[in-house]
Scaffold this motif. Structure first.
Motif, short mmCIF file in Angstrom:
data_model
loop_
_atom_site.label_atom_id
_atom_site.label_comp_id
_atom_site.label_asym_id
_atom_site.label_seq_id
_atom_site.Cartn_x
_atom_site.Cartn_y
_atom_site.Cartn_z
N LEU A 165 0.84 -1.19 0.00
CA LEU A 165 0.00 0.00 0.00
C LEU A 165 0.87 1.25 0.00
O LEU A 165 1.95 1.26 0.61
N SER A 166 0.39 2.27 -0.66
CA SER A 166 1.06 3.57 -0.69
C SER A 166 0.07 4.65 -0.30
O SER A 166 -1.13 4.54 -0.57
N CYS A 167 0.57 5.68 0.31
CA CYS A 167 -0.28 6.82 0.67
C CYS A 167 0.54 8.09 0.44
O CYS A 167 1.56 8.30 1.11
N VAL A 168 0.07 8.88 -0.50
CA VAL A 168 0.76 10.13 -0.83
C VAL A 168 0.01 11.28 -0.18
O VAL A 168 -1.21 11.40 -0.31
N SER A 169 0.75 12.13 0.49
CA SER A 169 0.15 13.28 1.18
C SER A 169 0.46 14.57 0.43
O SER A 169 1.50 14.70 -0.21
N SER A 170 -0.47 15.50 0.54
CA SER A 170 -0.23 16.82 -0.02
C SER A 170 0.51 17.71 0.98
O SER A 170 0.95 18.81 0.64
N LEU A 171 0.67 17.19 2.20
CA LEU A 171 1.32 17.93 3.28
C LEU A 171 2.71 17.36 3.51
O LEU A 171 2.87 16.14 3.64
N SER A 172 3.69 18.21 3.58
CA SER A 172 5.05 17.74 3.74
C SER A 172 5.25 17.07 5.09
O SER A 172 4.51 17.30 6.05
N PHE A 173 6.26 16.22 5.14
CA PHE A 173 6.60 15.52 6.37
C PHE A 173 7.63 16.35 7.13
O PHE A 173 8.70 16.64 6.62
N LEU A 174 7.31 16.66 8.38
CA LEU A 174 8.29 17.27 9.25
C LEU A 174 8.94 16.17 10.09
O LEU A 174 8.46 15.04 10.11
N SER A 175 9.98 16.51 10.80
CA SER A 175 10.62 15.50 11.64
C SER A 175 9.67 15.00 12.72
O SER A 175 9.78 13.88 13.19
N SER A 176 8.71 15.83 13.07
CA SER A 176 7.76 15.46 14.13
C SER A 176 6.52 14.74 13.58
O SER A 176 5.67 14.32 14.34
N THR A 177 6.45 14.62 12.27
CA THR A 177 5.26 14.01 11.66
C THR A 177 5.19 12.52 11.96
O THR A 177 6.18 11.81 11.83
#
Length: 114
Positions: free
Chosen positions: A19-31
């Protein structure tokens, strides 16, 4: 914010899916990124999560069979599912936690035949 999950389908027991999940929101280190699943009449259960602070965490039912990973540059989280069982049949959802907010994708159906 949009999360688009894909990769579900029909597979025989013992098979694999990714499975893949693409986000429109960037990943931060805290994500924190996570995968949940839900079957009709049941609550959504967390299958796996990945974060910088906690590493990877798995539900007991999938330990040793599923692997969660993420590619921050692609804003994508993956769930490699191996040795699938009929009881893994569910709609799988991805979740993104960032800045105290949670975001959900629409889900992708996984069906494992015996």
């Amino acid at each position: 914010v949009q999360l688009q999950a894909s990769g579900g389908g029909l597979v025989q027991a013992g098979g694999s899916l990714r499975l893949s999940c693409v986000s429109s929101l960037s990943f931060l280190s805290s994500t924190t990124m996570a995968w949940f699943r839900q079957t009709p009449g049941n609550e959504r259960e967390r299958v796996a999560l990945i974060s910088s602070s906690r590493g990877t965490v798995y539900a007991d039912s999938v330990k040793g069979r599923f692997v969660i990973s993420r590619d921050s540059a692609k804003k994508t989280v993956y769930l490699q599912m191996n040795s699938l069982k009929p009881e893994d049949t569910a709609v799988y959802y991805c979740q993104q936690l960032r800045g105290g907010y949670e975001y959900w994708g629409r889900g992708t159906q996984v069906t494992v035949s015996s």
